[in-house]
Design a protein around this motif. Structure first.
Motif, PDB file in Angstrom:
ATOM      1  N   ASP A  48       0.877  -1.169   0.000  1.00  0.00           N
ATOM      2  CA  ASP A  48       0.000   0.000   0.000  1.00  0.00           C
ATOM      3  C   ASP A  48       0.914   1.219   0.000  1.00  0.00           C
ATOM      4  O   ASP A  48       1.591   1.497   0.997  1.00  0.00           O
ATOM      5  N   LEU A  49       0.980   1.934  -1.123  1.00  0.00           N
ATOM      6  CA  LEU A  49       1.926   3.038  -1.234  1.00  0.00           C
ATOM      7  C   LEU A  49       1.645   4.157  -0.230  1.00  0.00           C
ATOM      8  O   LEU A  49       2.572   4.814   0.236  1.00  0.00           O
ATOM      9  N   TYR A  50       0.391   4.379   0.146  1.00  0.00           N
ATOM     10  CA  TYR A  50       0.091   5.387   1.159  1.00  0.00           C
ATOM     11  C   TYR A  50       0.616   4.953   2.522  1.00  0.00           C
ATOM     12  O   TYR A  50       1.168   5.744   3.278  1.00  0.00           O
ATOM     13  N   ARG A  51       0.445   3.667   2.848  1.00  0.00           N
ATOM     14  CA  ARG A  51       0.934   3.154   4.124  1.00  0.00           C
ATOM     15  C   ARG A  51       2.465   3.211   4.178  1.00  0.00           C
ATOM     16  O   ARG A  51       3.041   3.499   5.219  1.00  0.00           O
ATOM     17  N   LEU A  52       3.119   2.971   3.046  1.00  0.00           N
ATOM     18  CA  LEU A  52       4.585   3.044   3.007  1.00  0.00           C
ATOM     19  C   LEU A  52       5.088   4.432   3.356  1.00  0.00           C
ATOM     20  O   LEU A  52       6.112   4.578   4.015  1.00  0.00           O
ATOM     21  N   VAL A  53       4.384   5.460   2.902  1.00  0.00           N
ATOM     22  CA  VAL A  53       4.776   6.827   3.248  1.00  0.00           C
ATOM     23  C   VAL A  53       4.717   6.999   4.758  1.00  0.00           C
ATOM     24  O   VAL A  53       5.664   7.504   5.374  1.00  0.00           O
ATOM     25  N   GLU A  54       3.625   6.552   5.373  1.00  0.00           N
ATOM     26  CA  GLU A  54       3.458   6.698   6.821  1.00  0.00           C
ATOM     27  C   GLU A  54       4.462   5.862   7.596  1.00  0.00           C
ATOM     28  O   GLU A  54       5.012   6.311   8.594  1.00  0.00           O
ATOM     29  N   GLU A  55       4.718   4.629   7.155  1.00  0.00           N
ATOM     30  CA  GLU A  55       5.564   3.712   7.903  1.00  0.00           C
ATOM     31  C   GLU A  55       7.056   3.919   7.666  1.00  0.00           C
ATOM     32  O   GLU A  55       7.856   3.740   8.584  1.00  0.00           O
ATOM     33  N   SER A  56       7.438   4.261   6.446  1.00  0.00           N
ATOM     34  CA  SER A  56       8.871   4.311   6.136  1.00  0.00           C
ATOM     35  C   SER A  56       9.350   5.657   5.614  1.00  0.00           C
ATOM     36  O   SER A  56      10.555   5.854   5.443  1.00  0.00           O
ATOM     37  N   GLY A  57       8.426   6.559   5.313  1.00  0.00           N
ATOM     38  CA  GLY A  57       8.826   7.845   4.761  1.00  0.00           C
ATOM     39  C   GLY A  57       9.226   7.772   3.297  1.00  0.00           C
ATOM     40  O   GLY A  57       9.851   8.690   2.778  1.00  0.00           O
ATOM     41  N   LEU A  58       8.864   6.691   2.622  1.00  0.00           N
ATOM     42  CA  LEU A  58       9.213   6.530   1.214  1.00  0.00           C
ATOM     43  C   LEU A  58       8.038   6.873   0.310  1.00  0.00           C
ATOM     44  O   LEU A  58       6.902   6.508   0.594  1.00  0.00           O
TER      45      LEU A  58
END
Length: 143
Positions: A48-58
């Motif tokens: 989930d690209l939105y979750r990746l932003v929240e979890e890893s800052g990517l």
């Protein structure tokens, strides 16, 4: 470049809002169709690209697009768009095909490239992180 070949296909009917005055799909909508298939491919891999932003800052911005238009799509054409993952080492590269659902006639093909960028600094990652490569089925094999 490894032969990754993870694929995902979405099927849909061309909506009226996507056609122009010539009654064909405006060229910019093909990128939207590519995005539908790309999102399906990532979701099928559990990403989930939105979750990746929240979890890893990517974030994974599109850095390059290419589209070859072969046969115009029209209102209510039943189509399928397939995304094929072809590279995951330093960037995410996906190839796309849009075909008529009934005849399988090729209408368009394309390619997108995405880089991994770490926020908030905006630093370019030189490799796609291993957990993402692993989720896509390419981690640890040089793919």
């Amino acid at each position: 470049m490894a032969d990754v070949r993870r694929k995902a296909t979405v099927a849909f009917s061309v909506p009226f809002a996507d056609v122009d005055a010539m009654q064909v799909v405006w060229h910019g909508h093909y990128l939207k169709y590519f995005d539908l298939a790309r999102d399906r491919l990532f979701r099928d891999a559990g990403l989930d690209l939105y979750r990746l932003v929240e979890e890893s800052g990517l974030v994974f911005p599109i850095t390059r697009t290419q589209t070859k238009h072969i046969r115009p799509l029209r209102f209510r054409d039943e189509v399928k768009c397939t995304a094929t993952l072809v590279e995951t080492e330093c960037r995410l590269v996906l190839d796309f095909e849009i075909r008529l659902a009934g005849s399988d006639q090729l209408c368009a093909k394309g390619r997108t490239e995405q880089a991994a960028v770490r926020l908030p600094e905006g630093n370019l990652e030189l490799r796609i992180p291993e957990p993402i490569r692993r989720a896509l089925g390419t981690g640890g094999d040089g793919g």
